[in-house]
Design a protein around this motif. Structure first.
Motif, short mmCIF file in Angstrom:
data_model
loop_
_atom_site.label_atom_id
_atom_site.label_comp_id
_atom_site.label_asym_id
_atom_site.label_seq_id
_atom_site.Cartn_x
_atom_site.Cartn_y
_atom_site.Cartn_z
N HIS A 145 0.86 -1.18 0.00
CA HIS A 145 0.00 0.00 0.00
C HIS A 145 0.90 1.23 0.00
O HIS A 145 1.66 1.43 0.95
CB HIS A 145 -0.85 0.07 1.27
N LEU A 146 0.83 2.02 -1.03
CA LEU A 146 1.58 3.27 -1.05
C LEU A 146 0.60 4.43 -1.03
O LEU A 146 -0.48 4.36 -1.62
CB LEU A 146 2.44 3.41 -2.32
N GLN A 147 1.01 5.49 -0.35
CA GLN A 147 0.26 6.74 -0.48
C GLN A 147 1.26 7.81 -0.87
O GLN A 147 2.27 8.01 -0.19
CB GLN A 147 -0.44 7.09 0.84
N TYR A 161 -3.08 6.68 -4.33
CA TYR A 161 -3.01 5.47 -3.53
C TYR A 161 -2.71 4.32 -4.47
O TYR A 161 -3.52 4.03 -5.35
CB TYR A 161 -4.33 5.23 -2.80
N ASN A 162 -1.54 3.72 -4.31
CA ASN A 162 -1.17 2.59 -5.16
C ASN A 162 -1.24 1.31 -4.35
O ASN A 162 -0.75 1.26 -3.23
CB ASN A 162 0.27 2.71 -5.67
N VAL A 163 -1.81 0.29 -4.95
CA VAL A 163 -1.79 -1.04 -4.36
C VAL A 163 -1.12 -1.96 -5.38
O VAL A 163 -1.56 -2.03 -6.53
CB VAL A 163 -3.22 -1.54 -4.06
N ARG A 240 -5.54 4.66 -7.27
CA ARG A 240 -6.63 5.62 -7.16
C ARG A 240 -6.02 7.00 -6.98
O ARG A 240 -5.19 7.21 -6.11
CB ARG A 240 -7.55 5.26 -5.98
N TYR B 16 -6.35 3.90 3.89
CA TYR B 16 -5.23 4.71 4.37
C TYR B 16 -5.67 5.87 5.24
O TYR B 16 -4.90 6.47 5.93
CB TYR B 16 -4.46 5.29 3.19
#
Lengths: 259, 259
Positions: A145-147, A161-163, A240, B16
């Motif tokens: 999970h990246l933000q 937001y990358n998953v 997203r 998140y």
């Protein structure tokens, strides 16, 4: 400047809407300010005169002036910065989803300066909602999970937001994530995505997102979602993006006509 | 229902954002209502209980309740109808700009009922702004200005302003304009468009537009603009569409990845 916005005076830009009743005062003020912007009297990122000064110039109350300014903000023509006043919005970044070009590249190509800031990065199970949304085998599947927050020039324009499926790009968290993710995937992991499905629509920014993007609370945003598939057609990444409403225009060319 | 929206409970849909501080009351109410919607306890177009009743159920004030309802409205999950109360939004219409399919066709294909209403149709000069925007030879060039409102089921979802070069489709005003314009151009005039350039971004609906779309004043809309070229590559039509924020999702598939 900014030819993707109806920057001519309001009567010309919306010829159908101004044929009839006289406009309320705040709409006339809005149109006059739009005309000034179109004539480049106010270049991008310059500061508007103080509200008191503008109210005097238009011989109106502060309340009426604010109505006009808020319309201009909603239309993406001006923005407020840290309560220091109103500024002229730079042109929208143009993004063509049918071209092979990432944020860092297409922003640079438009003569602007991109920057990516990684706010959060962690590994964990996808959970029920994401597993269903991505078409993963089960909710326990491990993902990253990246933000990230992305900037154009001095303005934050986008929360992302990358998953990513962990087994597709192990050790991702050891990499520099404040750069182009797709370039990283290609150069570090030898991966390309074969196909993406995009979806976009307006969506309200929640309070925290609005604050992170320096937008007014309750401000509308532009939501883009991208599900990408790997070399074997398997789902590998789900992004997203929440954009400031005034920062982006999606552009594309199509062949043939809608029938 | 509605799989293009994060309808799972808020904590899953935005994993998140809910890790930290406890949520304000109105966000918890919002999330509870979203969960009810996701569970299909409230089907599309059904009416929500009265505000008084909801406020009792959530043990909150009407002010807090309204904050939650307005967030849901902005997210396109509920809508207000003629002050008779709140209703559950139907799924967004999905529009793929890369496919050859017009409004009347793609709405029908999604099991919904499209309708087109012609509000205004007149002939006149293009004017300076449109001539520049369309790339016409001079501002005096004659065009048809149409204004149409389009419905899905019982809801107006879209205001459309069409500008068509008059010499390309003479006698257009004698035709039935409350149908598919592109079909009309093809069948009556033997025309197809060779290429279109699209642009889309959020844009605030002005007061009149909001009223025509039964949206709240100041509501954000989704703006789509389409410049179409004729058989010889000449500009022939310029459309501007203002959609209710909750009515449309633009979807498309791309090959290859952004790099």
């Amino acid at each position: 400047m900014n030819d993707d916005l109806p920057l001519a005076d309001g009567a010309q830009a919306r010829p159908y809407l101004s044929l009839r009743a006289p406009q309320p005062h705040y709409l006339r003020i809005r149109d006059q300010l739009v005309t000034d912007l179109a004539r480049d009297l106010l270049p991008a990122d310059s500061q508007l005169p103080a509200e008191r000064e503008l109210a005097e110039r238009f011989a109106c109350t502060r309340v009426t002036l604010r109505q006009a300014l808020q319309l201009l903000e909603s239309d993406g023509l001006i923005y407020r910065q840290n309560r220091r006043g109103w500024y002229v919005s730079p042109p929208r970044i143009r993004y063509d989803p049918t071209r092979i070009s990432g944020f860092m590249e297409y922003v640079t190509a438009q003569g602007r300066t991109p920057r990516t800031e990684c706010l959060q990065a962690q590994r964990g199970p996808a959970g029920a909602w994401l597993a269903k949304r991505m078409g993963l085998d089960h909710p326990e599947q491990q993902v990253f999970h990246l933000q990230r927050r992305r900037w154009v020039d001095q303005r934050p324009v986008l929360l992302e937001y990358n998953v990513l499926v962990a087994e597709w790009c192990p050790e991702l968290l050891g990499q520099d994530l404040s750069t182009s993710l797709t370039q990283l995937l290609r150069e570090r992991f030898g991966h390309v995505q074969s196909r993406s499905a995009l979806l976009m629509h307006p969506e309200t920014l929640d309070e925290k997102q609005a604050a992170q993007l320096q937008a007014s609370p309750g401000s509308n945003g532009f939501y883009l979602e991208r599900l990408s598939f790997g070399e074997q057609g398997q789902p590998v990444e789900f992004d997203r993006e929440f954009w400031r409403p005034d920062a982006l225009a999606v552009v594309l060319e199509t062949q043939g006509a809608p029938l």
